[in-house]
Design an enzyme around this catalytic site. Structure first.
Site, PDB file in Angstrom:
ATOM      1  N   TYR A  60       0.825  -1.217   0.000  1.00  0.00           N
ATOM      2  CA  TYR A  60       0.000   0.000   0.000  1.00  0.00           C
ATOM      3  C   TYR A  60       0.857   1.264   0.000  1.00  0.00           C
ATOM      4  O   TYR A  60       0.447   2.300  -0.531  1.00  0.00           O
ATOM      5  CB  TYR A  60      -1.014  -0.019   1.159  1.00  0.00           C
ATOM      6  CG  TYR A  60      -2.164  -0.944   0.829  1.00  0.00           C
ATOM      7  CD1 TYR A  60      -3.184  -0.534  -0.023  1.00  0.00           C
ATOM      8  CD2 TYR A  60      -2.176  -2.253   1.280  1.00  0.00           C
ATOM      9  CE1 TYR A  60      -4.204  -1.407  -0.384  1.00  0.00           C
ATOM     10  CE2 TYR A  60      -3.180  -3.129   0.928  1.00  0.00           C
ATOM     11  CZ  TYR A  60      -4.197  -2.704   0.099  1.00  0.00           C
ATOM     12  OH  TYR A  60      -5.192  -3.562  -0.284  1.00  0.00           O
ATOM     13  N   ARG A 119       1.494   1.917  -3.542  1.00  0.00           N
ATOM     14  CA  ARG A 119       0.284   2.484  -4.155  1.00  0.00           C
ATOM     15  C   ARG A 119       0.154   3.960  -3.770  1.00  0.00           C
ATOM     16  O   ARG A 119      -0.260   4.785  -4.547  1.00  0.00           O
ATOM     17  CB  ARG A 119      -0.977   1.730  -3.730  1.00  0.00           C
ATOM     18  CG  ARG A 119      -0.974   0.207  -3.901  1.00  0.00           C
ATOM     19  CD  ARG A 119      -1.224  -0.230  -5.324  1.00  0.00           C
ATOM     20  NE  ARG A 119      -0.110   0.041  -6.210  1.00  0.00           N
ATOM     21  CZ  ARG A 119       1.047  -0.653  -6.227  1.00  0.00           C
ATOM     22  NH1 ARG A 119       1.238  -1.650  -5.410  1.00  0.00           N
ATOM     23  NH2 ARG A 119       2.004  -0.353  -7.070  1.00  0.00           N
ATOM     24  N   GLN A 163     -16.065   2.707  -6.027  1.00  0.00           N
ATOM     25  CA  GLN A 163     -15.406   1.524  -5.466  1.00  0.00           C
ATOM     26  C   GLN A 163     -13.910   1.779  -5.354  1.00  0.00           C
ATOM     27  O   GLN A 163     -13.180   0.952  -4.820  1.00  0.00           O
ATOM     28  CB  GLN A 163     -15.625   0.319  -6.384  1.00  0.00           C
ATOM     29  CG  GLN A 163     -17.070  -0.084  -6.513  1.00  0.00           C
ATOM     30  CD  GLN A 163     -17.214  -1.179  -7.562  1.00  0.00           C
ATOM     31  OE1 GLN A 163     -17.069  -2.347  -7.274  1.00  0.00           O
ATOM     32  NE2 GLN A 163     -17.490  -0.786  -8.787  1.00  0.00           N
ATOM     33  N   ASN A 164     -13.470   2.910  -5.897  1.00  0.00           N
ATOM     34  CA  ASN A 164     -12.029   3.162  -5.945  1.00  0.00           C
ATOM     35  C   ASN A 164     -11.513   3.701  -4.624  1.00  0.00           C
ATOM     36  O   ASN A 164     -12.198   4.451  -3.930  1.00  0.00           O
ATOM     37  CB  ASN A 164     -11.707   4.158  -7.065  1.00  0.00           C
ATOM     38  CG  ASN A 164     -11.999   3.563  -8.425  1.00  0.00           C
ATOM     39  OD1 ASN A 164     -12.155   2.344  -8.525  1.00  0.00           O
ATOM     40  ND2 ASN A 164     -12.077   4.389  -9.436  1.00  0.00           N
ATOM     41  N   HIS A 202     -15.281   1.362  -0.683  1.00  0.00           N
ATOM     42  CA  HIS A 202     -14.194   0.425  -0.378  1.00  0.00           C
ATOM     43  C   HIS A 202     -13.027   1.109   0.335  1.00  0.00           C
ATOM     44  O   HIS A 202     -11.908   0.595   0.331  1.00  0.00           O
ATOM     45  CB  HIS A 202     -13.710  -0.260  -1.662  1.00  0.00           C
ATOM     46  CG  HIS A 202     -14.732  -1.222  -2.215  1.00  0.00           C
ATOM     47  ND1 HIS A 202     -14.694  -1.726  -3.489  1.00  0.00           N
ATOM     48  CD2 HIS A 202     -15.841  -1.759  -1.649  1.00  0.00           C
ATOM     49  CE1 HIS A 202     -15.725  -2.545  -3.689  1.00  0.00           C
ATOM     50  NE2 HIS A 202     -16.441  -2.569  -2.587  1.00  0.00           N
ATOM     51  N   CYS A 213      -6.760   2.039  13.052  1.00  0.00           N
ATOM     52  CA  CYS A 213      -6.216   1.013  13.931  1.00  0.00           C
ATOM     53  C   CYS A 213      -6.882  -0.326  13.601  1.00  0.00           C
ATOM     54  O   CYS A 213      -8.063  -0.369  13.263  1.00  0.00           O
ATOM     55  CB  CYS A 213      -6.463   1.378  15.400  1.00  0.00           C
ATOM     56  SG  CYS A 213      -5.756   0.145  16.521  1.00  0.00           S
ATOM     57  N   GLY A 215     -16.819   1.927 -15.716  1.00  0.00           N
ATOM     58  CA  GLY A 215     -15.557   1.211 -15.517  1.00  0.00           C
ATOM     59  C   GLY A 215     -15.554   0.231 -14.369  1.00  0.00           C
ATOM     60  O   GLY A 215     -14.591   0.155 -13.612  1.00  0.00           O
ATOM     61  N   GLU A 235     -15.669  -2.651 -22.033  1.00  0.00           N
ATOM     62  CA  GLU A 235     -16.315  -3.894 -22.500  1.00  0.00           C
ATOM     63  C   GLU A 235     -17.559  -4.162 -21.663  1.00  0.00           C
ATOM     64  O   GLU A 235     -17.728  -3.568 -20.603  1.00  0.00           O
ATOM     65  CB  GLU A 235     -15.331  -5.064 -22.387  1.00  0.00           C
ATOM     66  CG  GLU A 235     -14.846  -5.301 -20.973  1.00  0.00           C
ATOM     67  CD  GLU A 235     -13.396  -5.773 -20.922  1.00  0.00           C
ATOM     68  OE1 GLU A 235     -12.988  -6.532 -21.803  1.00  0.00           O
ATOM     69  OE2 GLU A 235     -12.690  -5.368 -19.980  1.00  0.00           O
TER      70      GLU A 235
HETATM   71  P1  NAD Z   1     -12.308  -4.099 -12.177  1.00  0.00           P
HETATM   72  O1  NAD Z   1     -10.829  -3.968 -12.124  1.00  0.00           O
HETATM   73  O2  NAD Z   1     -12.924  -5.378 -11.776  1.00  0.00           O
HETATM   74  O3  NAD Z   1     -12.795  -3.793 -13.645  1.00  0.00           O
HETATM   75  C1  NAD Z   1     -12.386  -2.642 -14.334  1.00  0.00           C
HETATM   76  C2  NAD Z   1     -13.301  -2.442 -15.516  1.00  0.00           C
HETATM   77  O4  NAD Z   1     -12.924  -1.196 -16.118  1.00  0.00           O
HETATM   78  C3  NAD Z   1     -13.162  -3.520 -16.591  1.00  0.00           C
HETATM   79  O5  NAD Z   1     -14.443  -3.999 -16.919  1.00  0.00           O
HETATM   80  C4  NAD Z   1     -12.521  -2.783 -17.782  1.00  0.00           C
HETATM   81  O6  NAD Z   1     -13.058  -3.195 -19.018  1.00  0.00           O
HETATM   82  C5  NAD Z   1     -12.938  -1.357 -17.523  1.00  0.00           C
HETATM   83  N1  NAD Z   1     -12.015  -0.354 -18.087  1.00  0.00           N
HETATM   84  C6  NAD Z   1     -10.670  -0.424 -18.264  1.00  0.00           C
HETATM   85  N2  NAD Z   1     -10.207   0.726 -18.800  1.00  0.00           N
HETATM   86  C7  NAD Z   1     -11.278   1.545 -18.952  1.00  0.00           C
HETATM   87  C8  NAD Z   1     -11.460   2.865 -19.449  1.00  0.00           C
HETATM   88  N3  NAD Z   1     -10.440   3.600 -19.907  1.00  0.00           N
HETATM   89  N4  NAD Z   1     -12.705   3.398 -19.450  1.00  0.00           N
HETATM   90  C9  NAD Z   1     -13.766   2.671 -18.994  1.00  0.00           C
HETATM   91  N5  NAD Z   1     -13.666   1.413 -18.538  1.00  0.00           N
HETATM   92  C10 NAD Z   1     -12.438   0.854 -18.505  1.00  0.00           C
HETATM   93  O7  NAD Z   1     -12.877  -2.886 -11.339  1.00  0.00           O
HETATM   94  P2  NAD Z   1     -14.047  -2.813 -10.254  1.00  0.00           P
HETATM   95  O8  NAD Z   1     -15.304  -3.360 -10.817  1.00  0.00           O
HETATM   96  O9  NAD Z   1     -14.022  -1.417  -9.767  1.00  0.00           O
HETATM   97  O10 NAD Z   1     -13.621  -3.791  -9.072  1.00  0.00           O
HETATM   98  C11 NAD Z   1     -12.307  -3.820  -8.623  1.00  0.00           C
HETATM   99  C12 NAD Z   1     -12.107  -3.583  -7.159  1.00  0.00           C
HETATM  100  O11 NAD Z   1     -10.730  -3.217  -7.084  1.00  0.00           O
HETATM  101  C13 NAD Z   1     -12.843  -2.445  -6.544  1.00  0.00           C
HETATM  102  O12 NAD Z   1     -13.308  -2.905  -5.338  1.00  0.00           O
HETATM  103  C14 NAD Z   1     -11.794  -1.366  -6.259  1.00  0.00           C
HETATM  104  O13 NAD Z   1     -11.863  -0.963  -4.898  1.00  0.00           O
HETATM  105  C15 NAD Z   1     -10.470  -2.023  -6.416  1.00  0.00           C
HETATM  106  N6  NAD Z   1      -9.525  -1.260  -7.260  1.00  0.00           N
HETATM  107  C16 NAD Z   1      -9.417   0.072  -7.099  1.00  0.00           C
HETATM  108  C17 NAD Z   1      -8.559   0.789  -7.916  1.00  0.00           C
HETATM  109  C18 NAD Z   1      -8.469   2.286  -7.721  1.00  0.00           C
HETATM  110  O14 NAD Z   1      -8.726   2.787  -6.632  1.00  0.00           O
HETATM  111  N7  NAD Z   1      -8.150   3.034  -8.761  1.00  0.00           N
HETATM  112  C19 NAD Z   1      -7.810   0.149  -8.899  1.00  0.00           C
HETATM  113  C20 NAD Z   1      -7.943  -1.247  -9.020  1.00  0.00           C
HETATM  114  C21 NAD Z   1      -8.804  -1.949  -8.194  1.00  0.00           C
END
Ligand code: NAD
Length: 239
Positions: free
Chosen positions: A65, A68, A100-101, A118, A126, A183, A212
């Site tokens: 982390y 990250r 979710q990010n 998330h 803690c 996304g 997709e």
């Molecule tokens: P995921 O990684 O499962 O899926 C990502 C989706 O985004 C895919 O379907 C892909 O086709 C699409 N994608 C890729 N590039 C794109 C673009 N330029 N424009 C639009 N769509 C695009 O993501 P999720 O469903 O959010 O689940 C993943 C989990 O991972 C979440 O819980 C999240 O907390 C965590 N995560 C967070 C981050 C972040 O904070 N940036 C990054 C990776 C994973």
């Protein structure tokens, strides 16, 4: 509005799944389900994104982390994040933005009200006591400790843990007339189930925007395929 890892892909943050992601489609599991076999930044998700992984090797998890966090300092919002910040300026609290990010790109773009279901990469809490989570951009080589003596941990929701803000999210879904998911692969629950909940309520139009078709595509009225940074500004008619 629900955003997933794909909205940050054009900013240089790797997704878990899908094009440009770490694993292959379909390898994801529910945060309440089992661990995944996917790799994210060359690490197995069960090693760096589960409570069991943290218990086994807190140093590895903190190093992961911390990396990250270092990356987060250098990435910038893309036109999709900026479009949502402008949309909030325009319609105020009629926009409910749930992400979710764990990155802070919505906030960097100017969004004021963001529900991070998330958790947040730049916050720490803690692992034992009820001290409030605090903002923390620090990178650690070894696991930091709380004043109570227990290990501190990243304030993120790992696989097997309950997301934040679900009551508020479900209230917003009840009041929703347009749901846009951006996304998100539709593989991580409960977020992947919001659209079927809306279908059941029968009031909202549901649109997916992403590279997709997501795994839950059948529940959307429409899937607009392409990059979020290219599609979102025109979807909301933002220059
Ligand atoms: P995921 O990684 O499962 O899926 C990502 C989706 O985004 C895919 O379907 C892909 O086709 C699409 N994608 C890729 N590039 C794109 C673009 N330029 N424009 C639009 N769509 C695009 O993501 P999720 O469903 O959010 O689940 C993943 C989990 O991972 C979440 O819980 C999240 O907390 C965590 N995560 C967070 C981050 C972040 O904070 N940036 C990054 C990776 C994973």
């Amino acid at each position: 509005m629900l955003t997933g890892a794909g909205i940050s892909a054009e900013s240089g943050v790797r997704t878990f799944r899908g094009a440009g992601g770490a694993g292959s489609a379909g390898d994801g599991r529910s945060p309440q389900g089992g661990a995944s076999i996917a790799l994210w930044y060359e690490h197995r998700l069960e090693d760096v994104a589960t409570p069991e992984g943290f218990e086994r090797d807190p140093q590895l998890v903190w190093r992961f982390y911390s990396e990250r966090r270092k990356l987060a300092a250098s990435v910038q919002p893309n036109p999709a994040h900026l479009a949502l910040a402008k949309l909030e300026e325009r319609i105020g609290e009629r926009l409910f933005l749930c992400t979710q990010n764990v990155d802070a790109l919505h906030e960097k773009a100017g969004s004021r009200e963001v529900l991070h279901m998330h958790g947040q990469l730049l916050a720490t809490r803690c692992s034992k006591c009820d001290r409030a989570p605090f903002r923390d951009p620090s990178a650690y080589e070894s696991p930091p400790r709380c004043d109570c003596g227990a290990l501190l941990r990243p304030h993120v929701v790992w696989f097997g843990e309950m997301p934040f803000g679900l009551a508020q999210i479900y209230r917003a879904l009840e009041a929703c007339d347009l749901f846009v998911s951006v996304g998100s692969s539709g593989a991580v629950y409960p977020a992947a189930g919001f659209v079927s909940h809306l279908r059941h309520l029968g009031r909202a139009r549901c649109v997916y925007v992403g590279l997709e078709r997501p795994e839950n595509a059948h529940s959307f009225d429409e899937c607009r395929l392409g990059k979020a940074g290219e599609l979102l500004p025109s979807l909301f008619r933002i220059d």
